[in-house]
Write an enzyme that holds these catalytic residues in place. Structure first.
Site, PDB file in Angstrom:
ATOM      1  N   ARG A   8      73.683  29.855  43.973  1.00  0.00           N
ATOM      2  CA  ARG A   8      73.107  29.629  45.299  1.00  0.00           C
ATOM      3  C   ARG A   8      73.393  28.184  45.703  1.00  0.00           C
ATOM      4  NH1 ARG A   8      66.715  29.473  47.022  1.00  0.00           N
ATOM      5  NH2 ARG A   8      67.073  29.247  49.269  1.00  0.00           N
ATOM      6  N   HIS A   9      73.650  27.957  46.973  1.00  0.00           N
ATOM      7  CA  HIS A   9      73.931  26.599  47.452  1.00  0.00           C
ATOM      8  C   HIS A   9      72.812  25.636  47.093  1.00  0.00           C
ATOM      9  CE1 HIS A   9      70.962  26.910  50.676  1.00  0.00           C
ATOM     10  NE2 HIS A   9      71.390  28.147  50.855  1.00  0.00           N
ATOM     11  N   SER A  12      69.428  22.649  51.298  1.00  0.00           N
ATOM     12  CA  SER A  12      69.936  22.358  52.636  1.00  0.00           C
ATOM     13  C   SER A  12      68.894  21.579  53.433  1.00  0.00           C
ATOM     14  CB  SER A  12      70.284  23.655  53.376  1.00  0.00           C
ATOM     15  OG  SER A  12      69.096  24.325  53.790  1.00  0.00           O
ATOM     16  N   THR A  21      66.559  29.843  57.859  1.00  0.00           N
ATOM     17  CA  THR A  21      67.909  29.388  58.159  1.00  0.00           C
ATOM     18  C   THR A  21      68.845  30.532  58.541  1.00  0.00           C
ATOM     19  OG1 THR A  21      67.572  27.622  56.541  1.00  0.00           O
ATOM     20  CG2 THR A  21      69.810  27.963  57.335  1.00  0.00           C
ATOM     21  N   GLY A  22      68.979  31.518  57.665  1.00  0.00           N
ATOM     22  CA  GLY A  22      69.854  32.648  57.972  1.00  0.00           C
ATOM     23  C   GLY A  22      71.287  32.219  58.205  1.00  0.00           C
ATOM     24  N   ARG A  60      76.896  25.092  53.830  1.00  0.00           N
ATOM     25  CA  ARG A  60      76.081  24.746  52.665  1.00  0.00           C
ATOM     26  C   ARG A  60      76.597  25.422  51.405  1.00  0.00           C
ATOM     27  NH1 ARG A  60      73.227  28.082  56.156  1.00  0.00           N
ATOM     28  NH2 ARG A  60      72.020  29.846  55.315  1.00  0.00           N
ATOM     29  N   GLU A  87      74.264  34.448  54.299  1.00  0.00           N
ATOM     30  CA  GLU A  87      72.842  34.718  54.066  1.00  0.00           C
ATOM     31  C   GLU A  87      72.365  35.899  54.914  1.00  0.00           C
ATOM     32  OE1 GLU A  87      70.289  35.032  52.485  1.00  0.00           O
ATOM     33  OE2 GLU A  87      69.294  33.073  52.379  1.00  0.00           O
ATOM     34  N   TYR A  90      68.179  36.167  59.763  1.00  0.00           N
ATOM     35  CA  TYR A  90      66.741  36.167  59.981  1.00  0.00           C
ATOM     36  C   TYR A  90      66.337  36.411  61.435  1.00  0.00           C
ATOM     37  CZ  TYR A  90      65.033  34.994  55.330  1.00  0.00           C
ATOM     38  OH  TYR A  90      64.683  35.047  54.007  1.00  0.00           O
ATOM     39  N   ARG A 114      60.713  37.755  54.262  1.00  0.00           N
ATOM     40  CA  ARG A 114      61.565  36.944  53.391  1.00  0.00           C
ATOM     41  C   ARG A 114      62.113  37.720  52.200  1.00  0.00           C
ATOM     42  NH1 ARG A 114      58.943  32.175  50.843  1.00  0.00           N
ATOM     43  NH2 ARG A 114      61.056  31.394  50.609  1.00  0.00           N
ATOM     44  N   HIS A 182      74.172  32.596  48.945  1.00  0.00           N
ATOM     45  CA  HIS A 182      72.849  32.295  49.480  1.00  0.00           C
ATOM     46  C   HIS A 182      71.774  33.105  48.765  1.00  0.00           C
ATOM     47  CE1 HIS A 182      74.993  30.280  52.794  1.00  0.00           C
ATOM     48  NE2 HIS A 182      75.867  31.238  52.562  1.00  0.00           N
TER      49      HIS A 182
END
Length: 245
Positions: A8-9, A12, A21-22, A60, A87, A90, A114, A182
């Site tokens: 995972r990044h 951010s 963020t999405g 990211r 990702e 959202y 989430r 993500h």
């Protein structure tokens, strides 16, 4: 033995600000960059190398991969980018503060948005400037495939054909592959690889910038999976990821 390492990044800017963020293209913080370099150091110290890399269209994840490969002296490595590794979208929540959203709708509802399997937030409007159809990087993607919101199930549905046809299929040619993506796109991959149930996936959280190793035998059957690094530190990261402030 063949291996795929999922990362995972790093942290951010919107992770730090506790915002949804999405698909919004936000950068890494200085801490996120440091996390990514540390992941590269860990992989190098543990004797890892790669022959192929995959990442999303979002900076990211791309920058995290760049930092990892730089630490491993693998800057030359072939990298394939795909929007399908993005990702979870959202929807109308993108940009909102998670804590304030929890105060308005309740923490249980925010947890469903989430982490649940099949509950999606309200979608963006077709004219909303956040609609991905207005972003040049998606100009070649059929408009009907671009999401306006997604559940984890939706994310898996658009991700898994690419996973099977491009990433997992690459184990036929390569022994070691790295994927930076993500929290939710990786949760989808982990759910599929480990056969995690729809309800149990709610409790699965992916920490930032910790290499997650999946080992396969020569028949591509999963043998083991584990995180690289200090278990106590990793658990703290997992707990931080799970919490809504």
């Amino acid at each position: 033995m063949k291996r795929i390492v999922l990362i995972r990044h790093g942290e951010s800017v919107w992770n730090r600000e506790n915002r949804f963020t999405g698909w919004t293209d936000v950068d890494l913080t200085a801490e996120g960059v440091a996390e990514a370099y540390k992941a590269g150091d860990l992989l190098l110290e543990n004797g890892f190398t790669f022959q192929m890399a995959f990442t999303s269209y979002l900076k990211r994840a791309i920058k995290t991969l760049d930092c990892v490969l730089d630490r491993m002296n693998l800057d030359w490595l072939p990298v394939e980018k795909s929007w399908r590794l993005n990702e979870k979208h959202y929807g109308a929540l993108q940009g909102l503060n998670k804590g304030q959203t929890a105060e308005k709708y309740g923490p249980e509802q925010v947890l469903l948005w989430r982490r649940s399997y099949d509950v999606a937030p309200d979608p963006l409007g077709h004219q909303d400037p956040r609609n991905p159809r207005f972003d040049v990087r998606y100009k070649d993607v059929p408009s009907g495939e671009l999401p306006l919101t997604e559940s984890l199930k939706d994310t898996i549905d658009r991700l898994m054909p690419y996973w099977k046809e491009r990433i997992f299929a690459s184990l036929g040619r390569f022994d070691n592959i790295v994927v930076t993506a993500h929290g939710n796109s990786l949760r989808g991959i982990v759910k599929t690889l480990k056969g995690i149930g729809d309800q149990d996936i709610v409790g699965v959280n992916i920490p930032t910038a910790v290499p997650y190793v999946f080992e396969f035998d020569d028949r591509l059957k999963l043998r083991s999976d584990y995180y690289l690094g200090d278990p106590e530190e990793i658990q703290k990261k997992v707990h931080s990821t799970a919490s809504v402030k």
